[in-house]
Design a protein around this motif. Structure first.
Motif, PDB file in Angstrom:
ATOM      1  N   GLU A   1      57.611  45.130  50.073  1.00  0.00           N
ATOM      2  CA  GLU A   1      59.302  44.898  49.019  1.00  0.00           C
ATOM      3  C   GLU A   1      58.809  43.558  47.999  1.00  0.00           C
ATOM      4  N   ILE A   2      57.397  43.559  47.792  1.00  0.00           N
ATOM      5  CA  ILE A   2      57.548  42.039  46.480  1.00  0.00           C
ATOM      6  C   ILE A   2      56.856  42.950  45.265  1.00  0.00           C
ATOM      7  N   SER A   3      56.056  43.686  45.934  1.00  0.00           N
ATOM      8  CA  SER A   3      55.111  44.555  45.437  1.00  0.00           C
ATOM      9  C   SER A   3      56.009  45.140  44.206  1.00  0.00           C
ATOM     10  N   GLN A   4      57.120  46.214  44.801  1.00  0.00           N
ATOM     11  CA  GLN A   4      58.250  47.197  44.532  1.00  0.00           C
ATOM     12  C   GLN A   4      59.140  46.440  43.463  1.00  0.00           C
ATOM     13  N   ILE A   5      59.455  45.539  44.037  1.00  0.00           N
ATOM     14  CA  ILE A   5      60.219  44.087  42.761  1.00  0.00           C
ATOM     15  C   ILE A   5      59.252  44.050  41.577  1.00  0.00           C
ATOM     16  N   ARG A   6      58.007  44.062  41.698  1.00  0.00           N
ATOM     17  CA  ARG A   6      57.645  42.863  40.911  1.00  0.00           C
ATOM     18  C   ARG A   6      57.634  44.405  39.694  1.00  0.00           C
TER      19      ARG A   6
ATOM     20  N   MET B   1      56.079  55.418  39.449  1.00  0.00           N
ATOM     21  CA  MET B   1      55.320  54.186  40.374  1.00  0.00           C
ATOM     22  C   MET B   1      54.091  54.235  39.519  1.00  0.00           C
ATOM     23  N   SER B   2      53.962  53.492  39.013  1.00  0.00           N
ATOM     24  CA  SER B   2      52.975  52.940  38.444  1.00  0.00           C
ATOM     25  C   SER B   2      51.215  52.831  39.275  1.00  0.00           C
ATOM     26  N   ILE B   3      50.222  52.869  38.441  1.00  0.00           N
ATOM     27  CA  ILE B   3      48.871  52.777  39.137  1.00  0.00           C
ATOM     28  C   ILE B   3      48.974  51.482  39.702  1.00  0.00           C
ATOM     29  N   ALA B   4      49.951  50.812  39.199  1.00  0.00           N
ATOM     30  CA  ALA B   4      49.380  48.827  39.460  1.00  0.00           C
ATOM     31  C   ALA B   4      49.758  48.734  40.924  1.00  0.00           C
ATOM     32  N   LEU B   5      51.364  49.497  40.499  1.00  0.00           N
ATOM     33  CA  LEU B   5      51.614  48.874  42.128  1.00  0.00           C
ATOM     34  C   LEU B   5      50.995  50.060  43.087  1.00  0.00           C
TER      35      LEU B   5
ATOM     36  N   GLY C   1      45.343  47.632  35.954  1.00  0.00           N
ATOM     37  CA  GLY C   1      46.964  48.392  35.521  1.00  0.00           C
ATOM     38  C   GLY C   1      48.082  47.181  35.191  1.00  0.00           C
ATOM     39  N   GLY C   2      47.806  46.494  35.251  1.00  0.00           N
ATOM     40  CA  GLY C   2      48.866  45.461  34.296  1.00  0.00           C
ATOM     41  C   GLY C   2      49.325  44.800  36.205  1.00  0.00           C
ATOM     42  N   GLY C   3      49.212  45.204  37.378  1.00  0.00           N
ATOM     43  CA  GLY C   3      49.747  44.561  38.324  1.00  0.00           C
ATOM     44  C   GLY C   3      49.414  43.342  38.352  1.00  0.00           C
ATOM     45  N   ARG C   4      49.475  41.941  40.093  1.00  0.00           N
ATOM     46  CA  ARG C   4      48.838  41.258  40.066  1.00  0.00           C
ATOM     47  C   ARG C   4      49.055  40.527  41.505  1.00  0.00           C
ATOM     48  N   TYR C   5      47.817  39.881  42.214  1.00  0.00           N
ATOM     49  CA  TYR C   5      48.245  40.173  43.591  1.00  0.00           C
ATOM     50  C   TYR C   5      47.698  38.919  43.831  1.00  0.00           C
TER      51      TYR C   5
END
Ligand code: ATP
Ligand code: ATP
Ligand code: MG
Ligand code: MG
Lengths: 358, 328, 249, 306, 228
Positions: A177-182, D1-5, D136-140
């Motif tokens: 869910e947090i990924s989706q929020i981000r 929906m993005s690649i990052a997601l 892709g701009g996401g973070r982990y």
């Protein structure tokens, strides 16, 4: 006559913290009032509906109680309340307020001294408008109280819901869910995740370094779990009908006595149970429990000093009350809440109209 | 006719269960009637499981599914009878009912169908795989009930007035006890008949040695599947009775704790023994009640007791009282 | 020669690179004992398993009573009349000898879906079962649980079950294994009579028994038939001596 | 929906899978190797989490807590093995189910007795705090990546232990015939205690690592336990490789199902409705997957030779 | 000096008593045959020696130590290697792993065993459960040899073997005997057993009823005790 109260509450299992606070608040009120004409039996329901039903049966059949109270969770309340009130037992809800019991299925023997389930969420929706949020991400567990929560929020929120997510009951990892929020681009997150679920979510949310502000109902930031949520909760806005800093006589006395007696700060749940006990005491002073009709009338007057200040019942025996906006702050190294405003004044639930009672 | 020890034990257990509510009423503690009814219903559910598990060696860790489905049949039919709206299946509509006999038949049929579906897939596996796949199916029904909003989801469904049985007042606890007790006895008769029949012989042989059964020309899987379905039906019927006892159904009837509890009942009482489930249910409900009354930590002590039973008293209560089972 | 009851043509079965059965032809005619011998690992049990249905052949046909049975399952073949015993005995251990046989009787009667009549009061099951047990000499042990029977008694029981099935042909995998001289003698006598009833395909390493009983012998080595014929011929066959019998025979 | 997601969700699936693997590996060792169904494995997970939280709170060091979780879970495992489990090896699955079910009750209620009902909390160590950018701009979260790494390392180590060492052979030999391996001079009892303790330690490790993400509370092991069972049944009981593949599959399917199903349904229905139904089906998805696998391969994907 | 000394042992399976007083001894370098009809207690005696079935009375001494109450693995480590009745290879291990799992250092290595049974070399990586009956028997013998025992105990080690192989195995036994290996052996085939044995013990209903040299076991005695 003496009044016999059966308290069925959750003293073991994951939700035990809530039940323990409720029990302690309830007993504290009796003790402070010196009400020795009220006898209480407390039983643990282990958060299992069948067990709650069984205990209710035993309390009604063997112990011959007049009043039942104590249940924390809606699903247990739904198991016990309908059949108990039909057997001329008065049920006073100190926590759960399922919508079914507020509307068409309302009953003269059923009084809710806490709130209808939607109330705090409705207040959060109203707050979100005030705060100027336009895109909100909302989330709750996939069970009736969860759908009620999101429905309640949406009922008052005027902006755009960017995503609405139902999580699993008892879920403990919210990375998904947090990924989706981000990714969502929302400007605020509203969530209702009671108990351990909320703790896990908030901790993970904090760890994931997202700066979208969070709004929640008071339950997710009540005193009993703030310590576990940790510093990530600081600054979170939440809605509640009560807070320990509410400045009325009853509340000041309650908070002081509770701390004195148990060595910890009281929670929302303790205050609600404390009010419930005082409601019984007030009614007992006016009517004999043997005369059920008179006793019900006395209850409905709600002639007691509530810890939340003004308190009265609507036609469906549910409260009409003010709901505040709180912020999580740190005081003397302990996380707690402070009232920063009012979300809804003299608020009544949305189901009252469906109830045929006057 | 001389009776062997097991018969004597069995008769005593049946009489004891019958005596509890009668004594309770003498002592003016009507709650014990409810307790005895609970014993009878849980025993019935476990008789069902005992057929699959005890005779057939199919350790189902998912019998809560049939129990819960039986319960939901009772709850849903009563719900519709109460609201007056029929159940809508799209093509056709079915009215609700509050007549127990009809509810029972429907509960038996629906749980039988579910058992047929689950059994047909599960029976191909064995041992631990069987345990786990039955658990998985039960979890599926659990999650389904939990998140299906039409009938209350996790909140469950109330039966406001207990369903009716023609000619008697089911609201009286004692009457309802007698109904459940009679059904339990009937199920025990059925169990004994099946155990001693040709079908039972094939079923028990399939548990002991599947290869042997196949080489004498019997299709073990068909026998097992039939037994599994009958087993599910009995447990489903118990579920319908349980719903009426509590006047409430919820997904917790479908939870894996419930399945575990049925297994516990059988082991406590004695696996594959006719009266094992009865002895187990009486013991378990009593433990739960007495320990629960004494301490909030009762689960801890229940754990110790169960552990003691497994480690020290093999064969369960019936095994202990009546000695080892004999197979003619 | 009479029409064969069991007729196997070009049967092959591989486990990976290993050809466990390699183009085997074999038949079984009424009234005979046909011994199948060969070194360890030659593929005898594998062959029996394919005939009984527990293994699927890769190619080839198995014909039983004139019908190709390649696609039938184990229970179906058993009902057609193929009786077998296992190299390691396989019985229902908690049941008595009698109930083990009764199971076979009930299968023959085609009636496993009867739910109410108690078997132990069912003469139509008990009588035929007792009769068979008597024939194999186990009548006195009828009520003893199999778990308490001795090795030899279990072997006899296996044969009793096959008899009760009314089998038209027997597949016996090392029935003498583990039996003392005495037991072997009894069993030899018994099989000698049994052949009248139905022919036997006998896998056995006890050469005394094989030579005493067999009408024909087929020798399998590495999945192939290297010799097949009358006992005397096989005994003299140099290749068989080298591969199987050893020199001193 | 993005690649990052999408990328983030794949990592989430992997991380869940790896965490399940740590549980499943211990289970499959005990379960496949000693032939024992251990329902109480989840309790050892809980023990690890509690030990880590307690010690970390005491000393202020997560790392000491982690060591404590290994030690405490292994010790708890060894004690349980010597007092209870040892008597269950020759029993049928039924007795094992019941006895270890009883152990769950004892562990859960016992822990509650000692620690109370309120959840404890455990913080991520400073070293692993924070996030890193993804393409892709996401973070982990770094911590979750660390969990993935630990899981993979454990997988390799275990596989080597079981398949390549003499200890592994003996363990497997003991599974099929305890008496025989003893008659050949191997002290199978001690061996089993050691294996049980190893399995317990892995569960404890998983509990401690997850404890820093979630809350440490009584009953935390049960949902994970059921998932771990699903994993090993899908993978094939007794197979470490199967546990790994099964865990990753379950992790990915569960994560992707919960993420994608509601979106898929919202194509043709009201979003709120779609979310409800989507998440309902998502909660059943791995069980459906397991039933499907077993329907076609009744002994799982990598059934070991029996 | 006697290597193994069994005196008046009794043993039971639960309620069923199987041994009622078995006496038996094996000296160093000796091959001793243990005989009797089916079900007379030969296997039980062997199990009792190895501690697999508890001895309820009587004593068992091995290499000068009382082993009656020792755990099986410790008895085995003192130097007893068992080839059990029914083979009992580890089905989920490969042939090679079966050999190595319990191996101890000494004259018998994997190569030596594979030389003795070339078939095992061919099947090295195959799981034991898929071996033929005879191959399993070879593996069981090889596995026992790999523990390099002082006393080798063979319970029906030639059961189910082809005559050629059986022949080979008897050759091996004789060879081992010539090398001074002590052996306790149970076998049904007297024609092969008697020539190899130095001494014989006969059991009947769990009691040692006769002992002596192979030559003294007259046809009458054979008929009486063994039903030949
Ligand atoms: N499932 C399997 N996978 C691989 N190889 C197998 C399998 N089953 C049997 N084999 C091999 O096939 C060959 C034939 O085995 P089979 O059991 O038929 O021999 P057999 O003739 O009965 O021997 P024995 O007389 O020793 O019982 C053996 O070498 C065996 O190892
Ligand atoms: N597991 C068991 N449980 C009960 N009784 C047993 C068990 N094993 C053997 N017996 C009994 O103990 C007695 C001795 O058996 P044992 O196996 O020692 O005989 P044996 O001389 O080795 O026979 P065989 O030549 O058939 O191998 C027999 O009467 C047998 O029925
Ligand atoms: Mg063979
Ligand atoms: Mg023997």
């Amino acid at each position: 006559d003496d009044i016999k109260v059966g308290m069925i509450t959750t003293l073991s299992g994951g939700g035990a913290g809530l039940g323990i606070d409720a029990r302690d608040g309830f007993l504290l009120a009796l003790q402070m009032a010196g009400a020795d004409n009220i006898e209480v039996v407390v039983e643990d329901d282990g958060q299992r509906p069948e067990l709650a039903v069984q205990i209710a049966d035993r309390m009604i059949q063997n112990d011959q109680v007049n009043i039942l109270t104590g249940i924390i969770f809606s699903n247990l309340a739904m198991a016990v309340v309908p059949s108990a009130v039909q057997q001329d037992i008065i049920y006073l809800s100190n926590n759960a307020g399922p919508s079914a019991l507020a509307g068409a299925q309302c009953h003269e023997n059923y009084f809710n001294v806490a709130w209808q389930n939607d109330n705090l969420h409705e207040a959060a929706g109203s707050y979100a408008n005030e705060a100027g949020y336009e895109n909100v991400f909302i989330m709750a567990p996939n069970y009736p109280a969860g759908t009620d929560a999101l429905t309640g929020f949406k009922r008052f929120f005027d902006g755009n819901v960017v995503n609405e997510i139902y999580t699993q009951v008892g879920q403990s990892d919210y990375a998904n869910e947090i990924s989706q929020i981000r990714d969502s681009g929302a400007d605020a997150v509203f969530f209702f995740l009671p108990g351990g679920m909320g703790i896990s979510f908030m901790r993970q949310y904090d760890q994931s370094e997202i700066d979208v502000p969070v709004i929640g109902p008071g339950f997710s930031f009540s005193q009993d779990i703030l310590a576990a949520v940790g510093p990530g909760a600081l600054g979170v806005i939440n809605t509640s009908q009560w807070n320990k800093d509410l400045d009325n006589e009853a509340n000041v006395a309650f908070v002081a006595a509770f701390q004195e007696e148990y060595g910890r700060l009281p929670s929302l749940y303790a205050s609600q149970a404390f009010d419930t006990a005082n409601l019984i005491i007030s009614a007992a002073a006016k009517a004999d429990i043997a005369d059920l009709e008179a006793f019900r009338a006395a209850l409905k007057e709600a002639d007691f000093d509530s810890t939340r200040g003004d308190f009265r019942f609507g036609n469906n025996n549910h409260p009409i009350q003010t709901i505040y906006v709180r912020e999580v702050v740190e005081e003397d190294g302990v996380l707690t809440n402070r009232i920063i405003g009012t979300a809804l004044e003299d608020h009544q639930d949305a189901y009252a109209a469906d109830c045929s009672m006057e | 006719m001389t009776m062997n020890r097991e018969t004597i034990v069995n008769i005593s257990l049946a009489l004891l269960l019958l005596a509890i509510p009668l004594i309770a009423l003498q002592l003016n503690s009507p709650f014990y009637v409810t307790l005895a009814t609970r014993m009878a219903i849980l025993a019935l559910a476990a008789v069902g499981l005992n057929l699959a598990l005890g005779l057939g060696g199919m350790v189902s860790f998912g019998h809560a599914a049939y129990f819960g489905v039986g319960g939901y049949v009772a709850g849903i039919l009563a719900h519709h009878a109460f609201s007056g709206l029929p159940l809508d299946f799209g093509l056709f509509q079915v009215p609700g009912t509050n007549m127990m006999p009809i509810i029972w038949v429907v509960a038996i049929l629906v749980s039988g169908l579910l058992a047929l579906f689950i059994g047909a897939i599960s029976i191909r596996t064995s041992g631990v795989y069987f345990i786990m796949i039955t658990l998985a199916f039960a979890q599926m029904t659990y999650y389904f009930a939990n998140s299906w909003p039409a009938y209350g989801g996790e909140d469950g469904l109330s039966i406001f007035v207990r369903n009716q049985f023609p000619g008697v007042n089911t609201l009286r606890p004692l009457t309802y006890f007698f109904i459940c007790y009679a059904i339990l006895l009937a199920a025990l008769v059925l169990f004994a008949a099946i155990r001693d029949s040709r079908f039972g012989a094939a079923l028990q042989a399939a548990r002991q040695n599947e290869v042997r059964v196949a080489t004498v020309g019997i299709n073990a899987n068909r026998i097992r599947l039939a037994a599994f379905v009958i087993s599910g039906m009995i447990t489903g019927l118990a579920g319908a009775l349980y719903a009426d006892l509590n006047r409430f159904v919820s997904p917790s009837m479908l939870s894996w704790h419930m399945s575990g509890e049925f297994i516990v009942l059988i082991i406590l009482g004695g696996v594959a023994r006719l009266y094992g489930p009865v002895a187990g249910a009486m013991l378990f409900v009593m433990f739960e009640f007495l320990l629960g009354g004494m301490t909030d930590r009762w689960q801890f002590f229940l754990g110790l007791v169960l552990l003691g039973v497994v480690l020290l008293a093999r064969g369960g209560l019936v095994g202990w009282l009546a000695g080892r089972a004999r197979h003619g | 020669m009479a029409e064969p009851i069991l007729d196997i043509r070009q049967l092959s079965k591989s486990f990976g690179a290993l050809k466990a059965t390699d183009g085997v032809d074999l038949d079984l005619v009424p009234g005979e004992i046909h011994a199948l011998i060969g070194p360890n690992g030659a593929g005898k049990s594998t062959l029996i398993n394919q005939i009984a249905g527990t293994l699927r052949p890769d190619t080839g046909t198995i014909r039983f009573l004139g019908q190709v049975i390649n696609d039938l399952k184990v229970p179906e073949r058993a009902r057609l009349g193929l009786g077998r015993s296992f190299q390691i005995s396989s019985l229902a251990p908690e049941f008595s000898a009698l109930r083990n046989v009764m199971l076979a009787v009930q299968s023959v009667q085609g009636s496993s879906f009867r739910f109410f009549k108690p078997v132990m009061r069912d003469a139509s099951l008990i009588a035929p079962a007792m009769e068979v047990l008597e024939r194999v000499g186990l009548a006195e042990r009828a009520r003893i649980p199999v778990a308490e029977l001795s090795h030899g008694e279990r072997r006899q029981l296996e044969i009793a079950i096959a008899l009760a099935l009314g089998s038209r042909a027997f597949l016996l995998d090392e029935p003498m294994a583990g039996m003392g001289p005495e037991g072997s003698k009894t069993l030899t006598g018994f099989l000698d009579k049994l052949r009248e009833e139905a022919p036997i395909l006998l896998v056995e390493h006890d050469m005394d028994a094989v030579f005493a009983l067999a009408d024909r012998i087929t020798v399998l080595v590495y999945g192939r038939v290297i010799a097949s014929g009358k006992v005397e011929d096989i005994r003299k066959d140099p290749e068989v001596r080298k591969a199987y019998l050893g020199d001193e025979q | 929906m993005s690649i990052a997601l999408l990328l983030e969700q794949i990592l989430n699936g992997l991380q869940l899978g790896v965490m399940l693997f740590l549980m499943a590996a211990g289970l499959t060792l005990i379960f496949g190797v000693m032939g024992l169904i251990n329902l109480a494995h989840g309790s050892l997970y809980m023990v690890g989490a509690f030990a880590c939280a307690t010690v970390a709170a005491w000393t202020g060091s997560f790392w000491l807590g982690l060591v404590a979780s290994l030690v405490a879970a292994a010790a708890a495992g060894a004690i349980v093995e010597m007092t209870v489990i040892r008597r269950l090896y020759d029993r049928d699955h039924l007795d094992q189910v019941l006895a270890t079910f009883a152990l769950i009750l004892i562990f859960s209620e016992g822990t509650r007795w000692v620690f109370g009902s309120l959840p404890l909390y455990l913080n991520i160590p400073d070293l692993l705090r924070g996030t890193i950018p993804l393409p892709g701009g996401g973070r982990y979260q770094i911590y979750r990546i660390a969990i993935i790494a630990v899981g993979v390392a454990v997988a390799v180590g275990l596989w080597l232990l079981i398949a390549r060492t003499r200890l592994g052979m003996r363990i497997r030999a003991g599974e099929s015939d305890r008496e025989m391996i003893a008659a050949l001079g191997i002290d199978i009892r001690t061996l089993y205690t050691v294996v049980f303790a190893i399995g317990a330690a892995l569960a404890g490790l998983a509990g401690a690592m997850v404890g820093a993400l979630q809350s440490v509370q009584v009953g935390m092991g049960e949902p994970v336990l059921i998932l771990a069972f699903v994993v090993i049944v899908i993978g094939g009981i007794g197979s470490i490789k199967g546990a790994l593949v099964g865990a990753v599959l379950v992790g990915l399917i569960d994560t992707m199902g919960r993420f994608l199903l509601p979106r898929a349904f919202s194509v043709f229905m009201d979003p709120s409705e779609a979310s409800l139904i989507g998440s309902a089906i998502a909660s059943m998805l791995i069980y459906m997957f397991m039933a499907l696998v077993l329907a076609f391969r009744p002994r799982g994907l990598f059934a070991t030779a029996k | 000096m006697s290597l193994l000394q069994v005196s008046a042992i009794e043993a039971r399976y639960g309620p069923v008593q199987a041994l009622f007083g078995v006496d038996l001894d094996v000296s160093e370098g000796e091959v001793v045959a243990l005989m009797g009809r089916n079900g007379m207690g030969k296997t039980t005696t062997i199990r009792a020696i190895l501690g697999l079935t508890p001895v309820s009375s009587g004593t068992v001494r091995f290499a000068g130590r009382e082993i009656g109450t020792m755990a099986s693995h410790r008895i085995a480590r003192l130097g007893i290697g068992l080839v059990p009745e029914g083979r009992r290879c580890f089905p989920n291990l490969t042939v090679e792993e079966n050999l190595l799992a319990a191996a101890r250092k000494g004259r018998w290595s994997r190569t030596a065993v594979e030389e003795l049974f070339p078939r095992l070399r061919e099947r090295r990586d195959q799981y034991a459960h898929s071996l033929s009956g005879g191959e399993q028997q070879m593996l069981a013998i090889g596995r026992a040899l790999m523990t390099n025992p002082t006393l080798l105990v063979l319970d029906e080690a030639t059961e189910g073997l082809a005559p050629v192989i059986r022949h080979d195995i008897w050759n091996v036994i004789r060879k081992l005997k010539d090398e001074g290996q002590s052996i306790l052996i149970v076998d049904k085939t007297l024609s092969e057993l008697l020539p190899a044995a130095d001494r014989c013990f006969v059991l009947e209903k769990g009691v040692t009823v006769w002992s002596g040299l192979p030559g003294e076991l007259t046809p009458e005695l054979q008929d009486r005790y063994l039903g030949v």
